[in-house]
Design a protein around this motif. Structure first.
Motif, PDB file in Angstrom:
ATOM      1  N   UNK A 184      -6.360  12.885   2.305  1.00 33.57           N
ATOM      2  CA  UNK A 184      -5.820  13.482   3.533  1.00 33.57           C
ATOM      3  C   UNK A 184      -6.148  12.577   4.718  1.00 33.57           C
ATOM      4  N   UNK A 185      -5.166  11.887   5.293  1.00 30.67           N
ATOM      5  CA  UNK A 185      -5.434  11.007   6.440  1.00 30.67           C
ATOM      6  C   UNK A 185      -5.511  11.787   7.739  1.00 30.67           C
ATOM      7  N   UNK A 186      -5.990  11.124   8.777  1.00 32.45           N
ATOM      8  CA  UNK A 186      -6.031  11.731  10.113  1.00 32.45           C
ATOM      9  C   UNK A 186      -5.140  10.991  11.103  1.00 32.45           C
ATOM     10  N   UNK A 237      -4.695  -0.760   5.891  1.00 34.54           N
ATOM     11  CA  UNK A 237      -4.287  -1.169   4.538  1.00 34.54           C
ATOM     12  C   UNK A 237      -4.660  -0.071   3.532  1.00 34.54           C
ATOM     13  N   UNK A 238      -5.816   0.574   3.727  1.00 30.03           N
ATOM     14  CA  UNK A 238      -6.185   1.720   2.890  1.00 30.03           C
ATOM     15  C   UNK A 238      -5.113   2.802   2.928  1.00 30.03           C
ATOM     16  N   UNK A 239      -4.624   3.096   4.129  1.00 34.43           N
ATOM     17  CA  UNK A 239      -3.628   4.163   4.273  1.00 34.43           C
ATOM     18  C   UNK A 239      -2.328   3.792   3.573  1.00 34.43           C
ATOM     19  N   UNK A 240      -1.919   2.526   3.744  1.00 35.40           N
ATOM     20  CA  UNK A 240      -0.743   2.040   3.023  1.00 35.40           C
ATOM     21  C   UNK A 240      -0.916   2.226   1.524  1.00 35.40           C
ATOM     22  N   UNK A 241      -2.085   1.842   1.000  1.00 35.95           N
ATOM     23  CA  UNK A 241      -2.334   1.926  -0.439  1.00 35.95           C
ATOM     24  C   UNK A 241      -2.271   3.361  -0.941  1.00 35.95           C
ATOM     25  N   UNK A 242      -2.904   4.281  -0.232  1.00 36.59           N
ATOM     26  CA  UNK A 242      -2.900   5.673  -0.686  1.00 36.59           C
ATOM     27  C   UNK A 242      -1.480   6.241  -0.708  1.00 36.59           C
ATOM     28  N   UNK A 243      -0.635   5.772   0.207  1.00 34.25           N
ATOM     29  CA  UNK A 243       0.744   6.271   0.215  1.00 34.25           C
ATOM     30  C   UNK A 243       1.582   5.633  -0.881  1.00 34.25           C
ATOM     31  N   UNK A 244       1.502   4.318  -1.021  1.00 35.37           N
ATOM     32  CA  UNK A 244       2.338   3.648  -2.017  1.00 35.37           C
ATOM     33  C   UNK A 244       1.876   3.970  -3.436  1.00 35.37           C
ATOM     34  N   UNK A 245       0.610   4.411  -3.577  1.00 32.58           N
ATOM     35  CA  UNK A 245       0.085   4.812  -4.877  1.00 32.58           C
ATOM     36  C   UNK A 245       0.223   6.309  -5.128  1.00 32.58           C
ATOM     37  N   UNK A 246       0.840   7.026  -4.183  1.00 36.41           N
ATOM     38  CA  UNK A 246       1.181   8.418  -4.421  1.00 36.41           C
ATOM     39  C   UNK A 246       0.060   9.414  -4.253  1.00 36.41           C
ATOM     40  N   UNK A 247      -0.996   9.058  -3.510  1.00 38.71           N
ATOM     41  CA  UNK A 247      -2.122   9.971  -3.304  1.00 38.71           C
ATOM     42  C   UNK A 247      -2.135  10.601  -1.913  1.00 38.71           C
ATOM     43  N   UNK A 248      -1.297  10.105  -1.016  1.00 43.69           N
ATOM     44  CA  UNK A 248      -0.979  10.762   0.255  1.00 43.69           C
ATOM     45  C   UNK A 248       0.371  11.456   0.113  1.00 43.69           C
ATOM     46  N   UNK A 249       0.671  12.327   1.054  1.00 40.22           N
ATOM     47  CA  UNK A 249       2.039  12.819   1.178  1.00 40.22           C
ATOM     48  C   UNK A 249       2.930  11.702   1.739  1.00 40.22           C
ATOM     49  N   UNK A 269      -0.807  19.114   2.458  1.00 30.50           N
ATOM     50  CA  UNK A 269      -1.718  18.459   1.518  1.00 30.50           C
ATOM     51  C   UNK A 269      -2.569  19.493   0.784  1.00 30.50           C
ATOM     52  N   UNK A 270      -3.030  20.508   1.506  1.00 26.90           N
ATOM     53  CA  UNK A 270      -3.789  21.590   0.873  1.00 26.90           C
ATOM     54  C   UNK A 270      -2.917  22.310  -0.153  1.00 26.90           C
TER      55      UNK A 270
END
Length: 612
Positions: A184-186, A237-249, A269-270
Motif C-alpha cells: 500500500x503506497x502513500x 523505483x520501488x513504487x514502479x516495481x510493486x506496480x509492474x509486478x502486480x503487488x500495488x493496485x 487495497x484493503x
C-alpha cells in the motif's frame, strides 16, 4: 525448459525467462513446497490453542474478539514502516485507524502486526549512519517475518516506500507468501523546486559560489511536505516495481497523499486483500502465486525501461532469492540490449514523478511494453489474473473509485514515449566487465559524449579524501576516481552521492571524469559515469585494492568494458596491504553488524576471472 507465454513475446524475454526457470528449478520448488505446507483450509487461526487465541485478541474490541474466536471472517495484519523522520512515511501515521474503519465496513478484522525500522538515506548521506543503510534491508526483512510470525493472519498489508524498506518488506513477506499480501503506497509529495534547479545550487555550493543558507533554502524548497521525494531514485523505483509486478493496485504508485483518490485507493487495497483470501467466493491469490520468474523478469524490464535505480541490481537479486528464484547481472545485461528506454524522469531528465504520472505514467508505459511483447502478460496480480488490468488508471466517479483505459498517446513525449519512438533503443543500465571485475553503470542520465573515459586513476579509500582533493583544487584535470574499501565487508557499502556535485562540476568544466567504486551511488545519481558495486570488493582482495595513483583505466559504457591498463606481471608483483579502516569509520553499528560484514559480499552476483 520453456515457459508457455504470450505468442508475441520478444525472443530475448522468452530466452532469459527460460534460463531463469531452469537455473531456479530446485530452489523455486523448495520455496513453493514451503508455501504449500503453510497454507491452511479455512483461517490461519484454525487449531490454535485457547491461551494462544486469548493472547491474540486480548486488546481488541469485543466485536472483533467474537469474529476472530468464531473464525467467521478474514483477519488482516498490518506491517508498517511508519515514522516521521521520512517524509514519504509520515502519511502512514493515520493509516492503521483508516484501515480499521475500512475493514470493519467489510465485516473483517485487522491488527497492526508490527513495525519495521526505516532510515532516510537523504539524512545519512555522507555521514556515518550510511554504513547501516544496506544492512537495514535485511533487518527489515527479519522484522517483517517477526511481525507475521504470530501466524494468525489471512492477509497482510505492507506500508512502506523508501529505499531499503520495500525490498526488506518484500523479502520478509515472501516468507509468508501463502497469505493474501498487498503493498500500500502513500504517494509522492507535490512538486516543489525543480530537480534541475536544486542540482545547480548543489554544484554552486561545491564551488563555493553560494553559502550554506542558499543551499538549505534550495533543499527545503525541493523537499517540502509529506510524501516521497519526487526524483526517480530508489524509493520511486520501488513504487514502479510493486506496480509492474502486480503487488500495488493499478495506477496507485504516484497519487499524492491526502487526496480523495489516495484514500479511495487505500480502501480498495484493503478490499482486494480480503477478496484474495478466497473467503468471499472469488479465487484465492497469494503472494507466492504473484511473485514468479515471469513477474521478476517484468520487474527488471520496468527498471530498464524507466532508467530506474542502480540499487535494484542488488535488491532485485535478493528479493528474487526470497522466492526461490535465481537472477543475476547477466540477466539484466541481456535484457538491457532489447528493452527501450521510454521514460526520462530526473536524474535522467528534468521531469519529476508527478510529471511522469500526469503524462501517462505506469499505465501508459506498461501498455506500450505489453503491446510490443516486452512484458509477460500472463501473470497473477492483486487484481486477478493478467497484467492488462494495469493498463487502466484510477479515477473518482463522484465518490466511487472507478477505472478507465489510460490515454492512447503520451501526454508529454519529453517525459514518456511509445516503444516506436524511445529515448534510447536499449535500457538504462549496463554491465561493465574486465580485469578489475564486474560492475554496473547507469547510462540513462549520462550523455553519449561522456560514456567513454580513458584517464589516470586518483585512488582514495574514503569519499572525504576525494572531496578534500576537490576543495584543494587538485582535481582540475581528466581522471577516474577510484574510491575503494566501500564494499559490504569494509563498511556496509554506503552510497557515495556526496561525490556527484563536485564530479559534475569538473565534468561541466570540460574534464573527462568518471568513478569506479566497490560502493554504491544513490538512485538519484546520474550525469557522471560511475562503475559501481564493483566485485570483488577491495577488502575481499579484489583487483581494485592494487590500483595505484596514475594507473590508466578505461571505462567504456558502450562496449561494457572496465580495464586497468597494467601488465599482468607488474600487477601481480604489487604487494597487497589493506589499510587500517578504523580511522575512517565512526563506530555506528560496527560491533552490532560485525556478523553481517563478515558474510556480506556481492561476489555471488557473478565475479569473473581477473588477473593471472
Amino acid at each position: 525448459m520453456t515457459t508457455p507465454s504470450h505468442p508475441n513475446l520478444h525472443p530475448t524475454l522468452q530466452r532469459v525467462t527460460d534460463r531463469i526457470v531452469e537455473r531456479s528449478a530446485t530452489t523455486r520448488a523448495a520455496y513453493l513446497a514451503s508455501m504449500a505446507a503453510q497454507r491452511k483450509t479455512g483461517t490461519q487461526r484454525a487449531g490454535m490453542g485457547c491461551a494462544n487465541m486469548a493472547h491474540t485478541t486480548a486488546a481488541l474490541p469485543a466485536s472483533d474478539k467474537l469474529k476472530i474466536h468464531a473464525e467467521r471472517a478474514p483477519h488482516i495484519g498490518i506491517v508498517t514502516a511508519y515514522n516521521d523522520m521520512l517524509s514519504a512515511h509520515q502519511p502512514y501515521e493515520t493509516y492503521p485507524q483508516q484501515i480499521r474503519g475500512i475493514a470493519h465496513g467489510l465485516g473483517v478484522t485487522v491488527q497492526v502486526a508490527g513495525g519495521v525500522p526505516a532510515m532516510c538515506d537523504g539524512v545519512t548521506q555522507g555521514a556515518a549512519g550510511m554504513e547501516l543503510s544496506l544492512f537495514s534491508r535485511d533487518v527489515i526483512a527479519l522484522s517483517t517475518a517477526v511481525a507475521l510470525s504470530h501466524n494468525v493472519f489471512d492477509a497482510a498489508l505492507f506500508l512502506g516506500i523508501c529505499d531499503k524498506i520495500v525490498p526488506g518488506l518484500f523479502m520478509g513477506a515472501l516468507q509468508f507468501g501463502h497469505l493474501s499480501n498487498v503493498f500500500v503506497p502513500a504517494g509522492p509529495m507535490t512538486t516543489g523546486l525543480s530537480n534541475d534547479a536544486k542540482a545547480k545550487v548543489r554544484q554552486q555550493y561545491a564551488q563555493g559560489l553560494v553559502g550554506r543558507e542558499a543551499l538549505l533554502e534550495s533543499e527545503a524548497q525541493a523537499y517540502h511536505s509529506p510524501g516521497t521525494c519526487t526524483f526517480y531514485g530508489t524509493a520511486n523505483s520501488n513504487q514502479m516495481l510493486m506496480e509492474i509486478m502486480g503487488l500495488h493496485l493499478p495506477g496507485a504508485s504516484f497519487v499524492n497523499p491526502g487526496t480523495p483518490l489516495r484514500d479511495a485507493l487505500t480502501a480498495e487495497a484493503v478490499r482486494r486483500s480480503v477478496v484474495n483470501t478466497g473467503r468471499t467466493g472469488e479465487a484465492a491469490i497469494c503472494m507466492a502465486d504473484i511473485v514468479t520468474e515471469k513477474t521478476l523478469v517484468n520487474g527488471i524490464i520496468g527498471l530498464l525501461a524507466t532508467g530506474g535505480s542502480t540499487n535494484h541490481t542488488l535488491h532485485l537479486v535478493a528479493m528474487a532469492r526470497a522466492a526461490g528464484v535465481l537472477i543475476d547481472w547477466d540477466d539484466f545485461a541481456e535484457l538491457s540490449h532489447d528493452i527501450p528506454l521510454l521514460a526520462r524522469v530526473y536524474p535522467n531528465g528534468s521531469a519529476d514523478v508527478n510529471h511522469f504520472h500526469a503524462a501517462g505514467g505506469m499505465g501508459y508505459l506498461m501498455r506500450q511494453l505489453l503491446d510490443a511483447g516486452l512484458l509477460h502478460a500472463d501473470v497473477a496480480t492483486v487484481m486477478g489474473y493478467g497484467l492488462q488490468a494495469y493498463t487502466q488508471e484510477p479515477w473518482l466517479d463522484g465518490d466511487r473509485l472507478a477505472w478507465r483505459p489510460v490515454p492512447a498517446k503520451s501526454g508529454d513525449t519529453s517525459v514518456v514515449r511509445p516503444v516506436a519512438e524511445p529515448f534510447s533503443a536499449d535500457g538504462g543500465l549496463r554491465l561493465l566487465q574486465g580485469n578489475l571485475g564486474r560492475s554496473v553503470v547507469k547510462v540513462s542520465a549520462v550523455k553519449p559524449e561522456h560514456r567513454v573515459v580513458r584517464a589516470q586513476a586518483v585512488v582514495v579509500s574514503d569519499q572525504q579524501d576525494l572531496l578534500a582533493l576537490f576543495n584543494a583544487g587538485q582535481l582540475e584535470r581528466d581522471f577516474i576516481a577510484v574510491v575503494r574499501y566501500q564494499g559490504p565487508r569494509a563498511n556496509g557499502m554506503p552510497e557515495l552521492h556526496k561525490l556527484t556535485p563536485p564530479l559534475a562540476v569538473l565534468q561541466d568544466k570540460g574534464f573527462k571524469v568518471a568513478l569506479v567504486t566497490d560502493g554504491r551511488m544513490s538512485g538519484a545519481s546520474g550525469k557522471v559515469p560511475a562503475a559501481i558495486h564493483l566485485s570483488p570488493e577491495a577488502l575481499a582482495d579484489g583487483p581494485i585494492a592494487r590500483v595505484k595513483d596514475g594507473d590508466w583505466i578505461t571505462l567504456d559504457c558502450e562496449r561494457g568494458v572496465l580495464e586497468l591498463e597494467v601488465d599482468v606481471d607488474t600487477f601481480n608483483a604489487r604487494e597487497l596491504h589493506h589499510p587500517d579502516l578504523s580511522a575512517n569509520q565512526h563506530g555506528t553499528g560496527r560491533e552490532l553488524f560485525a556478523m553481517f560484514r563478515q558474510h556480506a559480499s556481492v561476489a555471488e552476483l557473478g565475479a569473473s576471472p581477473l588477473f593471472g
